[in-house]
Design a protein around this motif. Sequence first.
Motif, mmCIF file in Angstrom:
data_model
loop_
_atom_site.group_PDB
_atom_site.id
_atom_site.type_symbol
_atom_site.label_atom_id
_atom_site.label_comp_id
_atom_site.label_asym_id
_atom_site.label_seq_id
_atom_site.Cartn_x
_atom_site.Cartn_y
_atom_site.Cartn_z
ATOM 1 N N PRO A 106 -39.843 -48.820 5.105
ATOM 2 C CA PRO A 106 -40.714 -49.591 5.898
ATOM 3 C C PRO A 106 -40.718 -49.200 7.151
ATOM 4 O O PRO A 106 -40.113 -48.613 7.798
ATOM 5 N N GLY A 107 -42.381 -49.163 7.666
ATOM 6 C CA GLY A 107 -42.758 -48.630 8.868
ATOM 7 C C GLY A 107 -43.022 -47.208 8.880
ATOM 8 O O GLY A 107 -43.538 -46.647 9.895
ATOM 9 N N HIS A 109 -45.505 -44.254 6.731
ATOM 10 C CA HIS A 109 -46.452 -44.388 5.789
ATOM 11 C C HIS A 109 -46.163 -43.297 4.573
ATOM 12 O O HIS A 109 -45.502 -42.503 4.813
#
Length: 375
Positions: A106-107, A109
């Motif tokens: 998460p966070g 790409h």
Amino acid sequence: MLRPDFFIEKLKESNIDFFAGVPDSLLKNICAYITDTLPREQNIIAANEGGAMGIAAGYHLATGRIPVVYMQNSGEGNIINPLASLTDKEVYNIPVLLLIGWRGRPGVHDEPQHVKQGKVTTGLLNTMGINYTVLSKDEEAAAKQIKTAVEYMLKTNECYALVIEKDTFDTYTLKNKVDSGLTLAREEAIETVVEALPPTAAVVSTTGMISRELFEIRERKGQGHGHDFLTVGSMGHASQIALGIALQQPNRPVYCFDGDGAAIMHMGNMAITASMQPSNYVHVVFNNGAHDSVGGQPTVGLQIDLPAIAKAVGYKQIYSVETKETLQETLSKVKMANGPALVEVRVKKGNRKDLGRPTTTPIQNKEALMDFLKQ
């Protein structure tokens, strides 16, 4: 970043020098270093991650020592069964050090097939009762984490996971490369098959470079992408997706574009395909003996006889080719053959450095294919 030699030496200091697993792009530098510096019997590239857990358990039973199993986080699904019913403290209580590449964190790409897996990576470990830490990129801190992990496993006989972020390991290029002597490039082979496809044919392509190359070939030819299902995740399952389509649309030619690593990962799928005898099914395995999408680590693809396996499980037509000319001749025969058919295309390792990725989303890909299949 961590030097691969530093990381491996820290494990050796704790009497850990046996590895099994499936290579991952985030672990490619450490996997390459292990391949170059350890004997083959101490680094077994398994068919799938669950199999690696079995190998690790056997190693521990025979030696009493702690093994390492490495994987991309997509492989967590394949290890849940052995984690719960083999190594768990309520069953056989076997310690294994897990190295898990954290794609889709998460966070950060990443490609769409990694997003969900990234979100649930640590949650799955929590659910399975596996203690873990995110491995530090600082060598002094990482050494302490390794020490903590080893002490925990020695005390409890339970598994422990080191979760690996992108750019954790310093660059290391595989030196122990074996030249297969093959000359046909995979992308050229894929294009040759595409040019021979019947106009009504549907294609299911496997994870990694094969789907990426197929997408770009269609782009160059201005053909659109509605005929193809690009299996960007779910390694090893493309052949069964193709089987599901073939059985429901028996008058439509259905081609599976597979890789040797993917075919080996769930080789039992070949037996199921053959048992259903879909006459419209063509299984094309592009075999370069490598996990090309994650650093070129070897598979046993070129050491085994895939055509003989296909014949043994019941494929009706079996071919193996190494040149464009023989591939073209074989594809003409396949059109007239009663399937299921296997075409092994033995190709050289590697891909174009400027190879792109699909520009459509998985849902757009799915919807375009379903519209085509309605025709």
